[in-house]
Enzyme design. Structure first.
Site, short mmCIF file in Angstrom:
data_model
loop_
_atom_site.label_atom_id
_atom_site.label_comp_id
_atom_site.label_asym_id
_atom_site.label_seq_id
_atom_site.Cartn_x
_atom_site.Cartn_y
_atom_site.Cartn_z
N GLU A 159 3.15 32.43 6.60
CA GLU A 159 2.46 33.32 5.67
C GLU A 159 0.97 33.31 5.99
OE1 GLU A 159 1.45 33.72 0.89
OE2 GLU A 159 2.68 32.06 1.62
N GLU A 253 4.87 37.06 -6.61
CA GLU A 253 4.06 35.85 -6.68
C GLU A 253 2.80 36.14 -7.48
OE1 GLU A 253 2.72 32.48 -3.56
OE2 GLU A 253 1.65 34.39 -3.35
#
Length: 300
Positions: A159, A253
């Site tokens: 990520e 998220e």
């Protein structure tokens, strides 16, 4: 808000997930029970579970929760400063390799196939660029951990994050080049729209640059609040995902100090409270992602 019908879900290629820290700040038996049951009740297909405290992780309890609710899961972690594999400090590199290996082993034990997050460097501000030696150390560790993960059919997501949270990987193109240099088939790109909003030419460009290495998406608003209430161009992002044929999970998220204590919220820079009602925020996010996916889906 109403949930999808079974036929609607079957027609949609992407699973919709939620990060556990929308609900809880830890993974005790009580926290795990709450996070998994709330995620399932809200209609999510999977939950992303932080794997930062593997020695105290109750594997049997988590496995039973997932089985009882029918919800899927992935694991994630962000390497700390004392576990920075993109470092010239051999002790830090070794500690980071231990953390990554433990997370991969935990995923295998739970029967999961993905470990993502900031898996290539510490997550935090650096005072200088990563040196060639630090970069090489990160790639060497990931190569070894990827080989171990491959034996259990586990993929590792990288990520990339903004410049204030890593000095190594900040764009999809950076991440693709980094992975290609390692040459492990189970290393994948993980796009987080919050970070891409800072570093990319556009969200759509990030998808195009990721190509067939894209495996996982974090849907996060530019201010980490409710989806659709900020400046991200969601329609073009989801259109680019549809055009690319992306079929991986899309996970909401968002973080709030209404849920997380100072040990988590302060390193994330949560100086404002983006929301207070986790249940309402999560359910709105799931409906938002589902609507975006449906709108972008090619007509039959």
């Amino acid at each position: 808000m109403s949930h999808d019908t079974e036929s609607t879900r079957a027609a949609r290629r992407n699973r919709i997930g939620v990060h556990a820290q929308v609900w809880v700040g830890g993974w005790s038996r009580e926290a795990a029970t709450y996070a998994v049951t709330e995620s399932a009740a809200a209609g999510f297909d999977l939950i992303e579970i932080p794997a930062g405290d593997v020695p105290h992780f109750d594997v049997a309890h988590t496995a039973k929760l997932l089985a009882d609710t029918g919800i899927g899961a992935v694991l994630s972690l962000a390497l700390p400063a004392d576990g920075d594999i993109a470092s010239e400090d051999t002790a830090r590199v070794a500690r980071g390799e231990q953390l990554l290996t433990a997370a991969v082993d935990l995923a295998a034990e739970l029967g999961l196939d993905y470990v993502g997050g900031v898996t290539y460097s510490k997550m935090g501000l650096s005072a200088h660029p990563a040196s060639p030696r630090a970069r090489a150390n990160s790639q060497a560790v990931l190569g070894r951990v990827a080989a171990r993960a491959a034996a259990s059919n586990v993929s590792i997501g990288l990520e990339y994050v903004n410049r204030y949270e890593s000095n190594l990987l900040n764009t999809a193109a950076d991440t693709v080049a980094f992975i290609r240099e390692i040459g492990a088939d189970n290393l994948r790109v993980h796009i987080d729209t919050f970070h891409a909003n800072t570093e990319e030419r556009s969200q759509a460009a990030a998808v195009r640059d990721s190509g067939d290495l894209l495996a996982y998406v974090h849907a996060g608003e530019n201010h980490r609040g409710r989806l659709g209430s900020g400046s991200i161009d969601w329609s073009s992002f989801f259109a680019s995902l549809a055009t690319s044929g992306f079929s991986g999970p899309i996970t909401f998220e968002s973080f709030s100090d209404a849920v997380l204590d100072d040990t988590i919220s302060h390193p994330l820079g949560l100086w404002r409270t983006p929301w207070r009602d986790a249940r309402a925020t999560a359910r709105q996010a799931r409906e938002f992602i589902a609507a975006q996916l449906d709108a972008a889906a090619p007509s039959s």
